[in-house]
Structures are given as C-alpha cells and as structure tokens.
Design a protein around this motif. Structure first.
Motif, short mmCIF file in Angstrom:
data_model
loop_
_atom_site.label_atom_id
_atom_site.label_comp_id
_atom_site.label_asym_id
_atom_site.label_seq_id
_atom_site.Cartn_x
_atom_site.Cartn_y
_atom_site.Cartn_z
N ILE A 140 20.32 1.74 2.97
CA ILE A 140 19.21 0.79 2.90
C ILE A 140 18.28 1.18 1.76
N ALA A 141 17.83 0.17 1.02
CA ALA A 141 16.80 0.37 -0.01
C ALA A 141 15.57 -0.42 0.41
N PHE A 142 14.60 0.28 1.00
CA PHE A 142 13.35 -0.37 1.41
C PHE A 142 12.47 -0.61 0.18
N ALA A 143 11.90 -1.81 0.08
CA ALA A 143 10.87 -2.05 -0.93
C ALA A 143 9.66 -1.20 -0.59
N SER A 144 9.12 -0.53 -1.59
CA SER A 144 7.96 0.32 -1.34
C SER A 144 7.00 0.27 -2.51
N VAL A 145 5.79 0.76 -2.25
CA VAL A 145 4.80 0.99 -3.30
C VAL A 145 4.35 2.43 -3.19
N TRP A 146 3.92 3.01 -4.33
CA TRP A 146 3.55 4.42 -4.30
C TRP A 146 2.25 4.66 -5.06
N GLN A 147 1.67 5.82 -4.79
CA GLN A 147 0.35 6.14 -5.33
C GLN A 147 0.20 7.66 -5.42
N ASP A 148 -0.34 8.14 -6.52
CA ASP A 148 -0.72 9.55 -6.64
C ASP A 148 -2.14 9.72 -6.09
N TRP A 149 -2.31 10.72 -5.23
CA TRP A 149 -3.63 11.03 -4.68
C TRP A 149 -3.94 12.48 -5.00
N THR A 150 -5.17 12.74 -5.41
CA THR A 150 -5.57 14.09 -5.80
C THR A 150 -6.68 14.59 -4.89
N ASP A 151 -6.51 15.81 -4.36
CA ASP A 151 -7.52 16.35 -3.47
C ASP A 151 -8.66 17.00 -4.26
N ALA A 152 -9.63 17.54 -3.54
CA ALA A 152 -10.83 18.10 -4.18
C ALA A 152 -10.51 19.28 -5.09
N GLN A 153 -9.40 19.95 -4.84
CA GLN A 153 -9.01 21.11 -5.66
C GLN A 153 -8.14 20.71 -6.86
N GLY A 154 -7.87 19.41 -6.98
CA GLY A 154 -7.07 18.93 -8.10
C GLY A 154 -5.58 18.90 -7.85
N ALA A 155 -5.16 19.19 -6.64
CA ALA A 155 -3.74 19.15 -6.31
C ALA A 155 -3.32 17.70 -6.05
N ALA A 156 -2.23 17.28 -6.69
CA ALA A 156 -1.76 15.90 -6.58
C ALA A 156 -0.68 15.77 -5.52
N ILE A 157 -0.74 14.67 -4.78
CA ILE A 157 0.28 14.33 -3.79
C ILE A 157 0.77 12.93 -4.11
N ARG A 158 2.06 12.76 -4.22
CA ARG A 158 2.63 11.43 -4.45
C ARG A 158 2.99 10.83 -3.09
N THR A 159 2.46 9.64 -2.82
CA THR A 159 2.55 9.03 -1.49
C THR A 159 3.12 7.61 -1.59
N CYS A 160 3.65 7.11 -0.49
CA CYS A 160 4.28 5.79 -0.52
C CYS A 160 4.15 5.07 0.81
N ALA A 161 4.41 3.77 0.77
CA ALA A 161 4.44 2.93 1.96
C ALA A 161 5.59 1.94 1.84
N ILE A 162 6.12 1.52 2.97
CA ILE A 162 7.20 0.52 3.02
C ILE A 162 6.58 -0.87 3.12
N VAL A 163 7.11 -1.80 2.33
CA VAL A 163 6.65 -3.18 2.38
C VAL A 163 7.33 -3.88 3.56
N THR A 164 6.55 -4.57 4.38
CA THR A 164 7.10 -5.28 5.53
C THR A 164 6.78 -6.77 5.42
N THR A 165 7.52 -7.55 6.20
CA THR A 165 7.34 -8.99 6.20
C THR A 165 7.65 -9.54 7.59
#
Length: 220
Positions: free
Chosen positions: A127-152
């Motif tokens: 399965i290939a779920f449609a998704s969107v992603w976002q880089d989030w950076t914490d107060a110390q400057g560490a980056a986390i790459r995050t995502c969500a599944i698109v639903t309908t």
C-alpha cells in the motif's frame, strides 16, 4: 481514518519498488503493529530524485513548542487539507507516500467491544498511502521529520467498517502525487474503487499497542 498499520516489506524491496534511494537509518524489522509516533517508511521526491526515509508518524505543526503541545495529527482530511494552517503548505509542496503492507480498523459488537479488522490491497501489492510531511525543530535546534496520512470519505464497501479511509495512491499516479508530473494531485484525494481493498477479522490482541508478531494479522 487510519490509526494502526503493519509493515512486512524490507526497506531494500521498498526502495526498489519505488525507485528510491534508501536512508541508512530505516527500521528494518517487520512490524505488525505500527502505532502513532512510531517511525514509518516514506517515499519523497526532490526534483525527481526519490528518497525512502524514516519519519515520525504524527505531524507536528511549526508552532508547537513541544511535540505534545496539541492534538496528535496522524491523519489529514482531504476535504480541508488545503485550508488547515497545519497542513496547507505541506499539501502544496511536501507530499509523500507512506509504505505499508496493511492497516487496521475497528467495529463495535453488540456489547460495545472493539473488533479489529486487517485491511490489505486486493491484489496483494504493498500500500502507498498519500501523506504530507513537515520538519519540526525543538528548542535545542534538533529537527524531527514528521508525517500524516491523508484520509477521505470511505467508498460504499469500506463504509461497512468505517466512514473514513486512507487515500491510497496507485502506482501510475505516484509521479503526480510526489510532484514529478506537474499539478493536479488534488484529484487523487478520493477513495479508490470498491474492489481495491479486502479485509478479515483478526484477534483483539492487536487492540493493545504493545502487541506484536505475525499472529496479529491472522484471520479469526
């Protein structure tokens, strides 16, 4: 809705299937109970160069001071994704494909108990779920790459289990969703044909996010 999934395809096989270069730190073990905040396998494309990378399942908006500053955003509704401040920029420029073998959904019995169902493609393909992603950076400057599944809204067959379903992108449409084939990806954000998916009941053991093992997807 999609709140749990299973991944049994090795990363090397995913990379070959999607013609993507794999990152070195991808989860390699089979996981029959992938839960929100776990790392999932996501295919992205940058000017046509595809990459298979790990991302936290649970999209973190840029204004969150901490990952748990607000709701856990594991799904993004197709009907509002272009308008919601959390998702609208990602919907335009940061789309990906989350790779899975199957996913779980639940119904309730007469006593209110939660009965799990394991759902896969009818043709047996990943399965290939449609998704969107976002880089989030914490107060110390560490980056986390995050995502969500698109639903309908669920198609007529899937409505027997749930009124929502994840958007599943067919192989012919991967370039369009990934931004390699121009504009028009919005048309892909709908339920597939009624025969796209199949499902069977599985044991309630999967109701626990601590459960593991291939027996979780065995029919009961």
């Amino acid at each position: 809705m999609c709140g749990r999934m299973a991944v049994t395809l090795p990363p090397d096989a995913m990379a070959q299937l999607f013609a993507a270069a794999p990152d070195n730190d991808l989860p390699t073990a089979e996981n029959y109970n992938v839960c929100p905040t776990n790392t999932v396998h996501v295919v992205t494309s940058d000017d046509g160069a595809r990459r298979l990378q790990g991302m936290r399942w649970g999209f973190i908006p840029t204004w969150y001071k901490k990952p748990n500053d607000g709701p856990l955003l594991i799904n993004a509704r197709s009907e509002t994704i272009a308008e919601k401040p959390a998702f609208r920029a990602a919907a335009r420029a940061r789309r990906g494909l989350i790779v899975a073998t199957g996913f779980y959904e639940w119904t309730k019995d007469a006593d209110g108990g939660r009965d799990p169902w394991y759902i896969t493609r009818s043709d047996g393909a990943p399965i290939a779920f449609a998704s969107v992603w976002q880089d989030w950076t914490d107060a110390q400057g560490a980056a986390i790459r995050t995502c969500a599944i698109v639903t309908t809204a669920a198609n007529a067959a899937m409505q027997a289990i749930h009124h929502r379903q994840p958007v599943i992108v067919e192989q012919r449409d991967w370039p369009l969703w990934l931004g390699e084939a121009g504009k028009g990806a919005a048309r892909l954000m709908e339920a597939g044909p009624e025969d796209q998916l199949r499902w069977h009941r599985v044991d309630r053991a999967v109701n626990s996010n601590r459960a593991s093992g291939p027996e979780l997807i065995a029919p009961v």
